[in-house]
Structure formats: structure tokens, C-alpha cells
Design a protein around this motif. Sequence first.
Motif, mmCIF file in Angstrom:
data_model
loop_
_atom_site.group_PDB
_atom_site.id
_atom_site.type_symbol
_atom_site.label_atom_id
_atom_site.label_comp_id
_atom_site.label_asym_id
_atom_site.label_seq_id
_atom_site.Cartn_x
_atom_site.Cartn_y
_atom_site.Cartn_z
ATOM 1 N N LYS A 24 -60.180 -13.061 62.030
ATOM 2 C CA LYS A 24 -59.663 -11.950 62.926
ATOM 3 C C LYS A 24 -58.408 -11.461 62.758
ATOM 4 O O LYS A 24 -57.778 -11.152 61.535
ATOM 5 C CB LYS A 24 -60.236 -11.944 64.451
ATOM 6 N N ASP A 25 -57.431 -11.693 63.670
ATOM 7 C CA ASP A 25 -56.005 -11.428 63.720
ATOM 8 C C ASP A 25 -55.164 -12.601 63.237
ATOM 9 O O ASP A 25 -54.024 -12.541 62.970
ATOM 10 C CB ASP A 25 -55.441 -10.999 65.078
ATOM 11 N N ASN A 26 -56.060 -13.802 62.693
ATOM 12 C CA ASN A 26 -55.061 -14.785 62.245
ATOM 13 C C ASN A 26 -55.115 -14.778 60.614
ATOM 14 O O ASN A 26 -54.916 -15.826 60.337
ATOM 15 C CB ASN A 26 -55.574 -16.005 62.865
ATOM 16 N N TYR A 27 -55.266 -13.959 60.206
ATOM 17 C CA TYR A 27 -55.011 -14.172 58.573
ATOM 18 C C TYR A 27 -54.281 -12.610 58.169
ATOM 19 O O TYR A 27 -53.997 -11.713 58.825
ATOM 20 C CB TYR A 27 -56.532 -13.694 57.722
ATOM 21 N N PHE A 28 -53.703 -12.836 56.903
ATOM 22 C CA PHE A 28 -53.029 -11.798 56.137
ATOM 23 C C PHE A 28 -53.386 -11.733 54.565
ATOM 24 O O PHE A 28 -54.085 -12.731 54.319
ATOM 25 C CB PHE A 28 -51.602 -11.597 56.509
ATOM 26 N N VAL A 167 -61.834 -22.287 64.376
ATOM 27 C CA VAL A 167 -62.099 -21.208 65.001
ATOM 28 C C VAL A 167 -63.052 -21.286 66.249
ATOM 29 O O VAL A 167 -63.012 -20.687 67.168
ATOM 30 C CB VAL A 167 -62.793 -20.212 63.893
ATOM 31 N N TYR A 168 -63.907 -22.223 65.896
ATOM 32 C CA TYR A 168 -64.888 -22.252 67.106
ATOM 33 C C TYR A 168 -64.720 -23.620 68.099
ATOM 34 O O TYR A 168 -63.835 -24.406 67.531
ATOM 35 C CB TYR A 168 -66.293 -22.764 66.414
ATOM 36 N N GLU A 169 -64.835 -23.271 69.315
ATOM 37 C CA GLU A 169 -64.897 -24.470 70.349
ATOM 38 C C GLU A 169 -65.495 -25.690 70.161
ATOM 39 O O GLU A 169 -65.051 -26.758 70.508
ATOM 40 C CB GLU A 169 -64.859 -23.796 71.535
ATOM 41 N N ASN A 170 -66.857 -25.294 69.510
ATOM 42 C CA ASN A 170 -67.876 -26.414 69.390
ATOM 43 C C ASN A 170 -69.049 -25.888 68.440
ATOM 44 O O ASN A 170 -68.993 -24.904 67.701
ATOM 45 C CB ASN A 170 -68.437 -26.772 70.426
ATOM 46 N N ASP A 171 -69.786 -26.890 67.751
ATOM 47 C CA ASP A 171 -70.714 -26.752 66.909
ATOM 48 C C ASP A 171 -71.719 -25.672 67.229
ATOM 49 O O ASP A 171 -72.347 -24.855 66.343
ATOM 50 C CB ASP A 171 -71.110 -27.991 66.497
ATOM 51 N N GLU A 172 -71.912 -25.727 68.323
ATOM 52 C CA GLU A 172 -72.965 -24.791 68.949
ATOM 53 C C GLU A 172 -72.499 -23.327 68.754
ATOM 54 O O GLU A 172 -73.236 -22.457 68.433
ATOM 55 C CB GLU A 172 -73.408 -24.836 70.395
ATOM 56 N N GLU A 173 -71.186 -23.142 69.075
ATOM 57 C CA GLU A 173 -70.776 -21.521 68.732
ATOM 58 C C GLU A 173 -70.707 -21.097 67.585
ATOM 59 O O GLU A 173 -71.067 -20.185 67.032
ATOM 60 C CB GLU A 173 -69.173 -21.960 69.454
#
Length: 185
Positions: A24-28, A167-173
Motif C-alpha cells: 500500500k503506502d509503504n512502497y515507492f 505486513v500481516y499480524e499473523n498467518d491467519e490474516e
Amino acid sequence: MNICILYYDGFCEFEVVISAIQFKDNYFTVALEDKVYISEEKQKFLPDRIIDQLNPEEVDLLIIPGGNPSYLYENLKLKEFIKQIDKKNKYIAGICAGTYLMASYGLLKNKRCTGGSSGVDITREDMSIFNDSIVVQEDVVMDGNMITATGQSFVEFAFELGKLMNVYENDEEAIVDYNWFKNIK
């Protein structure tokens, strides 16, 4: 986190679009020149920055899309920039023919790797750039700070990079998002 996607004429946009969504906003985006780049899909892209404006230390992950980067194999400016990222032990990820650029710069020497549309065919004459690499037939391969993927595994590539960069809080996400992109119910 500073995620950087490389643009070059003829790059394959679809192979990195899901990675862009993940970050999302974390790349250029970055390229050699401040100009419009035309992708393999004939879309036009303008980079956020040029390599001359970027300190390699600012890059946590460089993503090199496939397409046809062979005209960049001898580009010393790009090679030095990418080698500096490697010297800082930052992540460098290539998909499809992006792995060919990595191999041509010696980044995959003695590393497990994959690439190409559906795998690297080391019997092809033009694949001598992989002579010092350990080519495996897997979708996504990580060896040290190098990540390589086949072009057909662009979804898997994006999610492996997302997990790598937390990027993910956990594997399920991650699984929920992955299943959505793969249309798995």
C-alpha cells in the motif's frame, strides 16, 4: 519499511501489482531515468524516484519484475546500485526474468533460486548466467537476502514478500488475503 519496485521499459506489471497492493503506502517506484516507462502490457508508468536520488541504504526490499531486462545486464549504474543494496544485506526479490537480471549481476552465485515463467531451463544456451547458481524447480525460493520466483507464481511471490516484511499480524490474516486473491472459498 522502504519497499522499492524497479521500473524499466518492458517490465511485466502484472507480476508486481499484487506486491504493490500488499505494501500500500509503504512502497515507492524507482528507475534509471525520470521518464515514462512502458510495461509489457503497454501501460505507461512514471517512477517516484530515480536511482541517482536514492541511497541504497534507504531500501529494505528491492523488487525486480520480469519482462525483458536483458538490455540492463551491462548497465553499470543499475548493477552498482543493486550490488550496494546486497552489500547492506537488504532483501532483493526478482520474479520471472527479473531473476535473470539478478543472475547476470552475480547475485545468485551459490544461491538456491528459481525464475522464468515456470522455472529456469538451464539447458537453454542463454541461461549460462545461472551456471554458478543452484537452480530448483519451486515457485518461490528464499536464500539469504535473495528471493526469486517464477512468473506464474506472482500471487505466492507477493504473499511471501508480505510475510517477510511483516505486513500481516499473523498467518491467519495472510491466508485470508491469499485465499481471496486465489478465489479459494
